[in-house]
Design a protein around this motif. Structure first.
Motif, PDB file in Angstrom:
ATOM      1  N   GLY A 142       0.803  -1.208   0.000  1.00 15.27           N
ATOM      2  CA  GLY A 142       0.000   0.000   0.000  1.00 15.27           C
ATOM      3  C   GLY A 142       0.835   1.256   0.000  1.00 15.27           C
ATOM      4  O   GLY A 142       2.053   1.214   0.195  1.00 15.27           O
ATOM      5  N   TRP A 143       0.166   2.363  -0.242  1.00 18.15           N
ATOM      6  CA  TRP A 143       0.780   3.680  -0.198  1.00 18.15           C
ATOM      7  C   TRP A 143       0.188   4.463   0.962  1.00 18.15           C
ATOM      8  O   TRP A 143      -1.035   4.503   1.146  1.00 18.15           O
ATOM      9  N   VAL A 154      -3.360   5.961   1.948  1.00 11.56           N
ATOM     10  CA  VAL A 154      -3.760   6.489   0.650  1.00 11.56           C
ATOM     11  C   VAL A 154      -4.516   5.419  -0.123  1.00 11.56           C
ATOM     12  O   VAL A 154      -5.647   5.622  -0.558  1.00 11.56           O
ATOM     13  N   ALA A 155      -3.883   4.261  -0.300  1.00  8.85           N
ATOM     14  CA  ALA A 155      -4.494   3.150  -1.016  1.00  8.85           C
ATOM     15  C   ALA A 155      -3.750   1.869  -0.700  1.00  8.85           C
ATOM     16  O   ALA A 155      -2.553   1.892  -0.426  1.00  8.85           O
ATOM     17  N   THR A 156      -4.458   0.737  -0.737  1.00 12.97           N
ATOM     18  CA  THR A 156      -3.836  -0.565  -0.520  1.00 12.97           C
ATOM     19  C   THR A 156      -4.283  -1.535  -1.597  1.00 12.97           C
ATOM     20  O   THR A 156      -5.328  -1.348  -2.232  1.00 12.97           O
ATOM     21  N   ILE A 157      -3.485  -2.594  -1.778  1.00  2.20           N
ATOM     22  CA  ILE A 157      -3.819  -3.624  -2.762  1.00  2.20           C
ATOM     23  C   ILE A 157      -3.325  -4.968  -2.239  1.00  2.20           C
ATOM     24  O   ILE A 157      -2.197  -5.093  -1.761  1.00  2.20           O
ATOM     25  N   SER A 158      -4.178  -5.990  -2.311  1.00  2.00           N
ATOM     26  CA  SER A 158      -3.832  -7.314  -1.830  1.00  2.00           C
ATOM     27  C   SER A 158      -3.083  -8.099  -2.901  1.00  2.00           C
ATOM     28  O   SER A 158      -2.931  -7.657  -4.039  1.00  2.00           O
ATOM     29  N   ASN A 159      -2.649  -9.307  -2.523  1.00  2.00           N
ATOM     30  CA  ASN A 159      -1.945 -10.170  -3.467  1.00  2.00           C
ATOM     31  C   ASN A 159      -2.805 -10.508  -4.679  1.00  2.00           C
ATOM     32  O   ASN A 159      -2.287 -10.672  -5.787  1.00  2.00           O
ATOM     33  N   ASN A 217      -8.437  -0.699  -1.924  1.00  2.00           N
ATOM     34  CA  ASN A 217      -9.245   0.268  -1.201  1.00  2.00           C
ATOM     35  C   ASN A 217      -8.515   1.597  -1.198  1.00  2.00           C
ATOM     36  O   ASN A 217      -7.284   1.651  -1.280  1.00  2.00           O
ATOM     37  N   TYR A 218      -9.288   2.687  -1.111  1.00  2.00           N
ATOM     38  CA  TYR A 218      -8.739   4.030  -1.207  1.00  2.00           C
ATOM     39  C   TYR A 218      -9.279   4.928  -0.114  1.00  2.00           C
ATOM     40  O   TYR A 218     -10.413   4.765   0.340  1.00  2.00           O
ATOM     41  N   SER A 231      -1.994  -0.174  -8.376  1.00  2.00           N
ATOM     42  CA  SER A 231      -1.879  -1.410  -9.137  1.00  2.00           C
ATOM     43  C   SER A 231      -0.576  -2.102  -8.771  1.00  2.00           C
ATOM     44  O   SER A 231       0.286  -1.519  -8.107  1.00  2.00           O
ATOM     45  N   ARG A 232      -0.440  -3.351  -9.203  1.00  2.00           N
ATOM     46  CA  ARG A 232       0.797  -4.077  -8.952  1.00  2.00           C
ATOM     47  C   ARG A 232       1.073  -5.057 -10.077  1.00  2.00           C
ATOM     48  O   ARG A 232       0.157  -5.551 -10.732  1.00  2.00           O
TER      49      ARG A 232
END
Length: 116
Positions: free
Chosen positions: A35-36, A48-53, A58-59, A70-71
């Motif tokens: 996440g950021w 700020v925002a997160t992203i799972s595997n 979520n923001y 994104s990742r």
């Protein structure tokens, strides 16, 4: 041990765009979250925002519809596309990595300044 290297920060004018990158290396566990987060002068660090595997995101309400997280698993890299930047977005932006094993790592941070 996991190392996080950030890039992409800088100075932009209001309404401009910026793309941040965070490259992870080391002993990376497949099922991780990234996440950021950001911290402005005189304020606490905030999400700020997160992203799972598997790509769930979520923001924060303040950036929703303007930022996109994104990742790329093949590169172990996370991105934050920031559009419609506002002066209140000015902060140090940090990359975060964590797993269910309660291992948490932070990047050194990159400065984003939005000013005319």
């Amino acid at each position: 041990q996991v190392q996080l290297v950030e890039s992409g920060g800088g100075l932009v004018q209001p309404g401009g765009s910026l793309r941040l990158s965070c490259a992870a290396s080391g002993n990376i566990y497949g099922r991780n979250n990234m996440g950021w987060y950001r911290q402005a002068p005189g304020k606490e660090r905030e999400l700020v925002a997160t992203i799972s595997n598997f790509g769930a995101t979520n923001y924060a309400d303040s950036v929703k519809d303007r930022f996109t997280i994104s990742r790329d698993s093949s590169k172990n890299t996370m991105y934050l596309q920031m559009n419609g930047l506002k002066p209140e977005d000015t902060a140090v932006y940090y990359c975060k990595y964590w797993t269910s094993f309660i291992s948490v790592y932070w990047g050194q941070g990159t400065q984003v300044t939005v000013s005319s």
